[in-house]
Design a protein around this motif. Structure first.
Motif, short mmCIF file in Angstrom:
data_model
loop_
_atom_site.label_atom_id
_atom_site.label_comp_id
_atom_site.label_asym_id
_atom_site.label_seq_id
_atom_site.Cartn_x
_atom_site.Cartn_y
_atom_site.Cartn_z
N UNK A 15 -29.52 49.03 -40.22
CA UNK A 15 -31.01 48.89 -40.41
C UNK A 15 -31.07 49.86 -41.73
N UNK A 16 -31.34 49.41 -43.06
CA UNK A 16 -31.47 50.37 -44.28
C UNK A 16 -32.98 50.18 -44.73
N UNK A 17 -33.37 51.52 -45.14
CA UNK A 17 -34.68 51.58 -45.64
C UNK A 17 -34.71 52.02 -46.94
N UNK A 18 -35.77 51.75 -47.82
CA UNK A 18 -36.16 52.26 -49.05
C UNK A 18 -37.37 52.20 -49.27
N UNK A 19 -38.17 52.66 -50.58
CA UNK A 19 -39.48 52.80 -50.73
C UNK A 19 -39.97 51.33 -50.77
N UNK A 20 -40.86 51.07 -49.76
CA UNK A 20 -41.46 49.84 -49.48
C UNK A 20 -40.71 48.43 -48.97
N UNK A 21 -39.53 48.94 -48.42
CA UNK A 21 -38.88 47.74 -47.78
C UNK A 21 -37.80 48.54 -46.38
N UNK A 22 -37.65 47.61 -45.56
CA UNK A 22 -36.91 47.74 -44.53
C UNK A 22 -35.93 46.55 -44.19
N UNK A 23 -34.49 46.72 -44.32
CA UNK A 23 -33.72 45.70 -44.20
C UNK A 23 -32.79 45.76 -42.94
N UNK A 24 -32.79 44.74 -42.18
CA UNK A 24 -32.13 44.83 -40.95
C UNK A 24 -30.91 43.55 -41.23
N UNK A 25 -29.76 44.32 -41.46
CA UNK A 25 -28.59 43.41 -41.96
C UNK A 25 -27.79 42.81 -40.99
N UNK A 26 -27.94 41.47 -40.62
CA UNK A 26 -27.42 40.79 -39.55
C UNK A 26 -26.14 40.29 -39.56
N UNK A 102 -45.26 41.55 -44.70
CA UNK A 102 -44.53 40.39 -44.74
C UNK A 102 -43.12 40.54 -43.95
N UNK A 103 -42.75 39.65 -43.40
CA UNK A 103 -41.33 39.20 -42.68
C UNK A 103 -40.65 38.17 -43.61
N UNK A 104 -39.41 38.64 -43.94
CA UNK A 104 -38.96 37.90 -44.94
C UNK A 104 -37.13 37.95 -44.34
N UNK A 105 -36.72 36.64 -44.50
CA UNK A 105 -35.27 36.16 -44.35
C UNK A 105 -34.59 36.00 -45.69
N UNK A 106 -33.46 37.12 -45.75
CA UNK A 106 -33.05 36.91 -47.13
C UNK A 106 -31.61 36.72 -47.09
N UNK A 107 -30.89 36.12 -48.01
CA UNK A 107 -29.45 36.02 -48.06
C UNK A 107 -29.05 36.25 -49.46
N UNK A 108 -27.86 37.13 -49.39
CA UNK A 108 -27.10 37.73 -50.65
C UNK A 108 -25.69 36.97 -50.79
N UNK A 109 -25.62 36.55 -52.10
CA UNK A 109 -24.24 36.02 -52.39
C UNK A 109 -23.97 36.64 -53.88
N UNK A 110 -22.74 37.59 -53.95
CA UNK A 110 -21.88 37.87 -52.91
C UNK A 110 -22.70 38.74 -51.91
N UNK A 111 -21.94 38.88 -50.44
CA UNK A 111 -22.72 39.60 -49.52
C UNK A 111 -22.76 40.96 -49.89
N UNK A 112 -23.98 41.78 -49.44
CA UNK A 112 -23.90 42.88 -49.42
C UNK A 112 -22.85 43.71 -48.37
N UNK A 113 -22.70 44.82 -48.66
CA UNK A 113 -21.44 45.30 -47.75
C UNK A 113 -21.71 46.50 -46.63
N UNK A 114 -22.96 46.99 -46.65
CA UNK A 114 -23.44 47.83 -45.52
C UNK A 114 -24.68 48.30 -45.90
N UNK A 115 -24.80 49.54 -46.87
CA UNK A 115 -26.04 50.28 -47.01
C UNK A 115 -26.47 50.16 -48.29
N UNK A 116 -26.28 49.24 -48.90
CA UNK A 116 -26.82 48.97 -50.50
C UNK A 116 -28.40 49.57 -50.51
N UNK A 117 -28.93 50.29 -51.40
CA UNK A 117 -29.97 50.73 -51.74
C UNK A 117 -30.27 50.32 -53.30
N UNK A 118 -31.57 50.03 -53.90
CA UNK A 118 -31.48 49.61 -55.25
C UNK A 118 -31.29 50.93 -56.38
#
Ligand code: 9YT
Length: 129
Positions: A15-26, A102-118
């Protein structure tokens, strides 16, 4: 097979957070799927300036509302349950939370590796490992 319950990710390294977002990287790079798969929460009223220069991202809204402004065209698209957007051209954009989280389901290609923030441009840095 990988089976995960979002409840087991909350409060962990995934679970990673930044200003205005929380991301749970399944799913992350290390899960070996070739993409990462996240649940992202954007609180009502948030504003994020994003530019995924090194990734492609697709986003599907399953709850709440907001909007996305395409900075190349100036167009704003409403986001609500059932709407998907894909940043197929590494599009610079502003994501705005609406009146409900908002609850969003997001996919990244290439995949993120862990705790990336902007970074300052709104990008996640490329994986060089
Ligand atoms: C929609 C978006 O890009 N939000 C920022 C967080 C990102 N989706 C993530 O890392 O899950």
């Amino acid at each position: 097979m990988i089976v995960r319950d979002i409840k087991d990710l909350i409060g962990t390294e995934r679970e990673v957070q930044g200003p205005g977002w929380t991301s749970r990287r399944m799913l992350l790079k290390k899960d070996g799927m070739g993409f990462s798969f996240h649940e992202t929460i954007i609180p009502a009223g948030a504003e994020l300036h994003l530019w995924y220069k090194y990734h492609l991202e697709a986003v599907y809204c399953v709850a709440g509302n907001g909007s996305i402004e395409d900075l190349a065209t100036g167009e704003t698209h409403q986001i609500y349950d059932g709407v998907m957007y894909a940043l197929n051209e590494h599009d610079r954009h502003i994501l705005r939370g609406g009146t409900e989280d908002m609850r969003l389901i997001c996919t990244f290609n290439p995949p993120v590796t862990g705790r990336e923030v902007h970074d300052k441009d709104g990008a996640y840095l490329p994986d060089e490992s």
